[in-house]
Scaffold this motif. Structure first.
Motif, PDB file in Angstrom:
ATOM      1  N   ARG A 139      -1.912  18.427  -9.884  1.00  0.00           N
ATOM      2  CA  ARG A 139      -1.989  19.105 -11.179  1.00  0.00           C
ATOM      3  C   ARG A 139      -0.745  19.967 -11.439  1.00  0.00           C
ATOM      4  NH1 ARG A 139      -7.427  21.777 -11.856  1.00  0.00           N
ATOM      5  NH2 ARG A 139      -7.942  19.658 -12.389  1.00  0.00           N
ATOM      6  N   GLU A 140      -0.330  20.740 -10.439  1.00  0.00           N
ATOM      7  CA  GLU A 140       0.842  21.606 -10.623  1.00  0.00           C
ATOM      8  C   GLU A 140       2.087  20.780 -10.923  1.00  0.00           C
ATOM      9  OE1 GLU A 140       1.608  24.693  -7.795  1.00  0.00           O
ATOM     10  OE2 GLU A 140      -0.533  24.946  -7.425  1.00  0.00           O
ATOM     11  N   GLN A 168       6.227  18.937 -14.774  1.00  0.00           N
ATOM     12  CA  GLN A 168       6.940  17.840 -15.430  1.00  0.00           C
ATOM     13  C   GLN A 168       6.768  17.917 -16.946  1.00  0.00           C
ATOM     14  OE1 GLN A 168       9.065  15.695 -13.838  1.00  0.00           O
ATOM     15  NE2 GLN A 168       8.632  17.112 -12.187  1.00  0.00           N
ATOM     16  N   ALA A 169       5.564  18.218 -17.397  1.00  0.00           N
ATOM     17  CA  ALA A 169       5.307  18.341 -18.834  1.00  0.00           C
ATOM     18  C   ALA A 169       6.132  19.481 -19.427  1.00  0.00           C
ATOM     19  CB  ALA A 169       3.816  18.564 -19.083  1.00  0.00           C
ATOM     20  N   LYS A 221      10.893  21.357 -22.661  1.00  0.00           N
ATOM     21  CA  LYS A 221      12.179  22.053 -22.748  1.00  0.00           C
ATOM     22  C   LYS A 221      13.266  21.106 -23.244  1.00  0.00           C
ATOM     23  CE  LYS A 221      11.254  25.420 -19.132  1.00  0.00           C
ATOM     24  NZ  LYS A 221      11.601  25.870 -17.789  1.00  0.00           N
ATOM     25  N   PHE A 222      13.278  19.885 -22.710  1.00  0.00           N
ATOM     26  CA  PHE A 222      14.257  18.895 -23.168  1.00  0.00           C
ATOM     27  C   PHE A 222      14.044  18.579 -24.645  1.00  0.00           C
ATOM     28  CE2 PHE A 222      14.664  17.110 -18.643  1.00  0.00           C
ATOM     29  CZ  PHE A 222      15.801  17.861 -18.394  1.00  0.00           C
ATOM     30  N   ALA A 276       2.448  15.390 -23.419  1.00  0.00           N
ATOM     31  CA  ALA A 276       1.011  15.422 -23.708  1.00  0.00           C
ATOM     32  C   ALA A 276       0.251  14.494 -22.762  1.00  0.00           C
ATOM     33  CB  ALA A 276       0.764  15.032 -25.162  1.00  0.00           C
ATOM     34  N   ASP A 277       0.822  13.322 -22.484  1.00  0.00           N
ATOM     35  CA  ASP A 277       0.187  12.394 -21.537  1.00  0.00           C
ATOM     36  C   ASP A 277       0.067  13.025 -20.151  1.00  0.00           C
ATOM     37  OD1 ASP A 277       0.027  10.467 -23.524  1.00  0.00           O
ATOM     38  OD2 ASP A 277       1.769   9.332 -22.808  1.00  0.00           O
ATOM     39  N   LEU A 278       1.139  13.687 -19.724  1.00  0.00           N
ATOM     40  CA  LEU A 278       1.127  14.318 -18.400  1.00  0.00           C
ATOM     41  C   LEU A 278       0.107  15.451 -18.337  1.00  0.00           C
ATOM     42  CD1 LEU A 278       4.943  14.397 -17.616  1.00  0.00           C
ATOM     43  CD2 LEU A 278       3.222  12.945 -16.543  1.00  0.00           C
TER      44      LEU A 278
END
Length: 59
Positions: free
Chosen positions: A4-5, A10-11, A16-17, A35-37
Motif C-alpha cells: 500500500r505504501e 508512486q501515485a 507531481k509529474f 488514480a488506478d494506483l
C-alpha cells in the motif's frame, strides 16, 4: 502485489509529474494512472496479510 505504501508513493509521484508537464494529454494520463494506483492501494491483499508479517518470516 505491491504494498500500500509503495503504491501511494508512486501515485503521489505521478501527480507531481502531472503538475509539472505542459502537455495536457500527458497530465491526463498521469492523473489516470495515479488514480488506478490509489485504487489498487485500497484493495485488500489477496493473501490477506501485510508486508510486515511477510518480512518477519524471512531470515
Amino acid at each position: 502485489m505491491a504494498g500500500r505504501e509503495y503504491l501511494n508513493r508512486q501515485a503521489a509521484t505521478l501527480l507531481k509529474f502531472a503538475k509539472t508537464t505542459t502537455d495536457p494529454m500527458v497530465a491526463l494520463g498521469l492523473v489516470e494512472k495515479a488514480a488506478d494506483l490509489k485504487e489498487q492501494a485500497e484493495e485488500p491483499r489477496a493473501d490477506g496479510g501485510d508486508e510486515a508479517s511477510d518480512l518477519a518470516g524471512e531470515s
